[in-house]
Design an enzyme around this catalytic site. Sequence first.
Site, PDB file in Angstrom:
ATOM      1  N   CYS A 244       0.864  -1.181   0.000  1.00 59.04           N
ATOM      2  CA  CYS A 244       0.000   0.000   0.000  1.00 59.04           C
ATOM      3  C   CYS A 244       0.896   1.225   0.000  1.00 59.04           C
ATOM      4  O   CYS A 244       2.103   1.121   0.204  1.00 59.04           O
ATOM      5  CB  CYS A 244      -0.858   0.038   1.270  1.00 59.04           C
ATOM      6  SG  CYS A 244      -1.832  -1.446   1.515  1.00 59.04           S
TER       7      CYS A 244
ATOM      8  N   ARG B 137       1.619   1.132  -5.972  1.00 53.35           N
ATOM      9  CA  ARG B 137       1.713   0.275  -4.788  1.00 53.35           C
ATOM     10  C   ARG B 137       0.365  -0.368  -4.444  1.00 53.35           C
ATOM     11  O   ARG B 137       0.296  -1.216  -3.562  1.00 53.35           O
ATOM     12  CB  ARG B 137       2.201   1.089  -3.583  1.00 53.35           C
ATOM     13  CG  ARG B 137       3.542   1.746  -3.793  1.00 53.35           C
ATOM     14  CD  ARG B 137       3.957   2.482  -2.549  1.00 53.35           C
ATOM     15  NE  ARG B 137       4.113   1.571  -1.434  1.00 53.35           N
ATOM     16  CZ  ARG B 137       5.181   0.838  -1.199  1.00 53.35           C
ATOM     17  NH1 ARG B 137       6.209   0.926  -2.007  1.00 53.35           N
ATOM     18  NH2 ARG B 137       5.242   0.039  -0.165  1.00 53.35           N
TER      19      ARG B 137
ATOM     20  N   TRP C 277      -3.785  -1.787  -1.371  1.00 56.45           N
ATOM     21  CA  TRP C 277      -3.788  -3.030  -2.154  1.00 56.45           C
ATOM     22  C   TRP C 277      -4.181  -4.101  -1.147  1.00 56.45           C
ATOM     23  O   TRP C 277      -3.379  -4.495  -0.303  1.00 56.45           O
ATOM     24  CB  TRP C 277      -2.396  -3.271  -2.742  1.00 56.45           C
ATOM     25  CG  TRP C 277      -2.413  -4.331  -3.790  1.00 56.45           C
ATOM     26  CD1 TRP C 277      -2.799  -4.187  -5.094  1.00 56.45           C
ATOM     27  CD2 TRP C 277      -2.041  -5.693  -3.643  1.00 56.45           C
ATOM     28  NE1 TRP C 277      -2.693  -5.385  -5.752  1.00 56.45           N
ATOM     29  CE2 TRP C 277      -2.224  -6.323  -4.899  1.00 56.45           C
ATOM     30  CE3 TRP C 277      -1.565  -6.459  -2.577  1.00 56.45           C
ATOM     31  CZ2 TRP C 277      -1.954  -7.661  -5.105  1.00 56.45           C
ATOM     32  CZ3 TRP C 277      -1.299  -7.797  -2.789  1.00 56.45           C
ATOM     33  CH2 TRP C 277      -1.494  -8.389  -4.051  1.00 56.45           C
TER      34      TRP C 277
ATOM     35  N   ASN D  98       0.849   0.359   6.042  1.00 57.62           N
ATOM     36  CA  ASN D  98       1.319  -0.499   4.946  1.00 57.62           C
ATOM     37  C   ASN D  98       2.080  -1.651   5.589  1.00 57.62           C
ATOM     38  O   ASN D  98       3.006  -1.414   6.367  1.00 57.62           O
ATOM     39  CB  ASN D  98       2.232   0.304   4.014  1.00 57.62           C
ATOM     40  CG  ASN D  98       2.986  -0.583   3.041  1.00 57.62           C
ATOM     41  OD1 ASN D  98       2.454  -1.594   2.582  1.00 57.62           O
ATOM     42  ND2 ASN D  98       4.215  -0.217   2.731  1.00 57.62           N
ATOM     43  N   GLY D  99       1.701  -2.893   5.270  1.00 55.82           N
ATOM     44  CA  GLY D  99       2.378  -4.050   5.873  1.00 55.82           C
ATOM     45  C   GLY D  99       1.345  -5.042   6.352  1.00 55.82           C
ATOM     46  O   GLY D  99       0.164  -4.954   5.999  1.00 55.82           O
TER      47      GLY D  99
ATOM     48  N   GLU E   1       8.566 -20.577 -20.713  1.00 55.46           N
ATOM     49  CA  GLU E   1       8.499 -19.252 -20.102  1.00 55.46           C
ATOM     50  C   GLU E   1       9.668 -18.370 -20.560  1.00 55.46           C
ATOM     51  O   GLU E   1       9.489 -17.180 -20.828  1.00 55.46           O
ATOM     52  CB  GLU E   1       8.456 -19.385 -18.562  1.00 55.46           C
ATOM     53  CG  GLU E   1       8.403 -18.071 -17.790  1.00 55.46           C
ATOM     54  CD  GLU E   1       7.196 -17.190 -18.107  1.00 55.46           C
ATOM     55  OE1 GLU E   1       6.287 -17.611 -18.824  1.00 55.46           O
ATOM     56  OE2 GLU E   1       7.205 -16.023 -17.646  1.00 55.46           O
TER      57      GLU E   1
ATOM     58  N   LYS F  71       9.185 -14.769 -22.451  1.00 56.38           N
ATOM     59  CA  LYS F  71       9.769 -13.523 -21.929  1.00 56.38           C
ATOM     60  C   LYS F  71      10.513 -12.794 -23.033  1.00 56.38           C
ATOM     61  O   LYS F  71      10.394 -11.591 -23.192  1.00 56.38           O
ATOM     62  CB  LYS F  71      10.746 -13.788 -20.765  1.00 56.38           C
ATOM     63  CG  LYS F  71      10.119 -14.101 -19.434  1.00 56.38           C
ATOM     64  CD  LYS F  71       9.436 -12.940 -18.754  1.00 56.38           C
ATOM     65  CE  LYS F  71       8.002 -12.773 -19.134  1.00 56.38           C
ATOM     66  NZ  LYS F  71       6.972 -13.629 -18.657  1.00 56.38           N
TER      67      LYS F  71
ATOM     68  N   GLU G 211       7.884 -11.578 -26.042  1.00 62.46           N
ATOM     69  CA  GLU G 211       6.849 -10.571 -25.786  1.00 62.46           C
ATOM     70  C   GLU G 211       7.420  -9.173 -25.606  1.00 62.46           C
ATOM     71  O   GLU G 211       6.753  -8.192 -25.897  1.00 62.46           O
ATOM     72  CB  GLU G 211       5.937 -10.964 -24.610  1.00 62.46           C
ATOM     73  CG  GLU G 211       6.574 -10.907 -23.233  1.00 62.46           C
ATOM     74  CD  GLU G 211       5.600 -11.252 -22.114  1.00 62.46           C
ATOM     75  OE1 GLU G 211       4.423 -10.900 -22.185  1.00 62.46           O
ATOM     76  OE2 GLU G 211       6.042 -11.899 -21.146  1.00 62.46           O
TER      77      GLU G 211
ATOM     78  N   HIS H 227      12.280 -33.951 -35.093  1.00 62.20           N
ATOM     79  CA  HIS H 227      11.064 -34.311 -35.826  1.00 62.20           C
ATOM     80  C   HIS H 227      10.594 -33.145 -36.695  1.00 62.20           C
ATOM     81  O   HIS H 227       9.416 -33.077 -37.040  1.00 62.20           O
ATOM     82  CB  HIS H 227       9.983 -34.779 -34.847  1.00 62.20           C
ATOM     83  CG  HIS H 227      10.392 -36.004 -34.095  1.00 62.20           C
ATOM     84  ND1 HIS H 227      10.389 -37.265 -34.683  1.00 62.20           N
ATOM     85  CD2 HIS H 227      10.893 -36.175 -32.852  1.00 62.20           C
ATOM     86  CE1 HIS H 227      10.839 -38.158 -33.805  1.00 62.20           C
ATOM     87  NE2 HIS H 227      11.157 -37.510 -32.678  1.00 62.20           N
TER      88      HIS H 227
ATOM     89  N   LYS I 263      -1.831  -5.677 -19.568  1.00 59.63           N
ATOM     90  CA  LYS I 263      -1.481  -6.415 -18.346  1.00 59.63           C
ATOM     91  C   LYS I 263      -2.551  -7.436 -18.005  1.00 59.63           C
ATOM     92  O   LYS I 263      -2.264  -8.528 -17.554  1.00 59.63           O
ATOM     93  CB  LYS I 263      -1.275  -5.421 -17.203  1.00 59.63           C
ATOM     94  CG  LYS I 263      -0.819  -6.054 -15.902  1.00 59.63           C
ATOM     95  CD  LYS I 263       0.597  -6.581 -16.008  1.00 59.63           C
ATOM     96  CE  LYS I 263       1.045  -7.323 -14.783  1.00 59.63           C
ATOM     97  NZ  LYS I 263       2.145  -8.257 -15.099  1.00 59.63           N
TER      98      LYS I 263
END
Length: 609
Positions: free
Chosen positions: A2, A27, A76, A102-103, A482, A486, A489, A505, A604
């Site tokens: 946050c 945040r 958040w 925050n925490g 993956e 990365k 993209e 093959h 996103k």
Amino acid sequence: MCGIVGYIGTKQAAPIILDGLSKLEYRGYDSAGMAVYDGVGKINITKSVGRLKILENITRDGETMPGVCGIGHTRWATHGVPSDTNAHPHFNEAETITVVHNGIIENYLQLRKMLTDRGYHFVSETDTEVLAHLLDYYYKGNPLEAVTKVLHRVEGSYALGILFADCPDQIFAARKDSPLIAGQNEDGCFIASDVPAILKYTRKVYYVDNQEVVRLRADHMHFYTVDEEETTKEPVFIDWDASAAEKAGYEHFMLKEMYEQPKTVTDTLLPRIKDNDIVIEELNMTDEEICGVSKIHIVACGSAYHAGVTGKYVIEGLARIPVEVDLASEFRYRDPILEEGAMVVVISQSGETADTLAALRESKKRGFQVLGIVNVVGSSIAREADNVMYTWAGPEIAVATTKAYSAQLIALYLLAVKFGRVRGKIEDMTYASLLGDLRCLPDQIELLLNNKNKIQRFANRYIGAKDVFFIGRGIDYAISLEGSLKLKEISYIHSEAYAAGELKHGTISLIEEGTLVAAVSTQPALYAKTISNMVEVKARGAFVLAVTCEENKEIEKAADYVIYIPETNPYFANSLAIIPLQLFGYYVAVGKGCDVDKPRNLAKSVTVE
Ligand code: M6R
């Protein structure tokens, strides 16, 4: 994660707080709130679910909250869904003590019980509200004493801003394991979670230490230990420009988020290991129910799907439960066979991916329980899944996921080890050693991140590459998927991942003189097999980059360039091998001058089919 901001001085506080919060929305942005002392004895509080914009509109950009002393928060959600009630600031019953936080207060349930037993009433589901009531409990006219007493009682992490109606000329602040800075100019004093929030007003900044308390007045501030002893502190003069500062000094959010991975892994892992045992309360499954699972269906998109492919190998290997992994866009339309005893696991960072949400709904419609592995608290998938296992990665801003993917892997490892243990497939010594290896991952990731210069130098050679191939077997194939995503993209270089044994093959005909082939080889049982595939592509002109374990020196005979990862259990190797591949994709994209954080055509969160 946050964001908090506070101001006391000669100017109106609310517009300054709103402006500061707007720099901290990265945040968290699911709700926001402010508390401003009105100058005649009352603290006014306004808070609202949704983006900061809503708070700005409600308060007419702060006009409806006059006063020169106040605190604000952008949230958040962690404990309790995003809502007006759960938004900060939180306050005591008389609304004379107000807190932004925050925490995470880890012992909040105990404290909540203690306070409830003493007649305190709670209105929110947050951990933060205990702080407001605890301050009330300890406040006997000396605010500093009340703050330090509270800090001695709480466990966990916090950055706090506190107002006492009795002390309209002061703000109190404190921190432990969550960031907090203080700043000063000729008009007043400030607190904030991060420098950009106050950079417009001052470059004179104090970094608040762990377990330190600050008392801010309009023209000066004092620092104290948690035992009320005054300390001295030198300011730091910030010379960054504001836009760079929002990324905490990193060139891109993606780089910052890669660097957050040790913390993300710790935050997702450690709260679920208690007394050397894996405890996943959110699963809401008895041991009997775990033993009754006949099959697991993992459903996801993009990188979350790649995490799922790793999950298949790890769960099948450790828990001996058959696992099917599906792309959500396929699953939802293929009339999947979900037999009695099957469990559906959907994985999503955003919790809003349309196809994954549809797959979840399809499974529920057929009467199956769905477990969501989700990062964004309160998102649609989190709300609709029967049970939610959160990945505590915090807000991820770069479109290319890194830290959320790493957290998803951890969630899957925890499930695999837990299920394996409960089903009697993992004996005591192996269990202890698996937990030990999991605990080592954050430091090992840190070590690999610190090796970034070597990878950057290598990446610079491939800025002009046309095609890149990633190969591996088993879990290494999952890592290759993956690694390849990365790179493509964000750098727009064509790349593909292949199961190493599949190359001959057809795909091997694409290898030309100088084509880069990244071979991932972290599974001791498959070292020799992958080496033969490396030799095959090398013989056709490929330049071979190998990512392997320290013990596998044999690979140097077949590779042109080798990156070693530290020793871990082979089931967890993905968490380490992916780090150099993320860095490689990142540095190739940077070298090409691409918009790394916002690659073309991508969003996103993919909320459409
Ligand atoms: O929010 P989700 O995890 O559901 O998103 C799934 C994919 O869209 C996501 O992983 C995407 O592939 C990333 N951009 C990859 O970096």
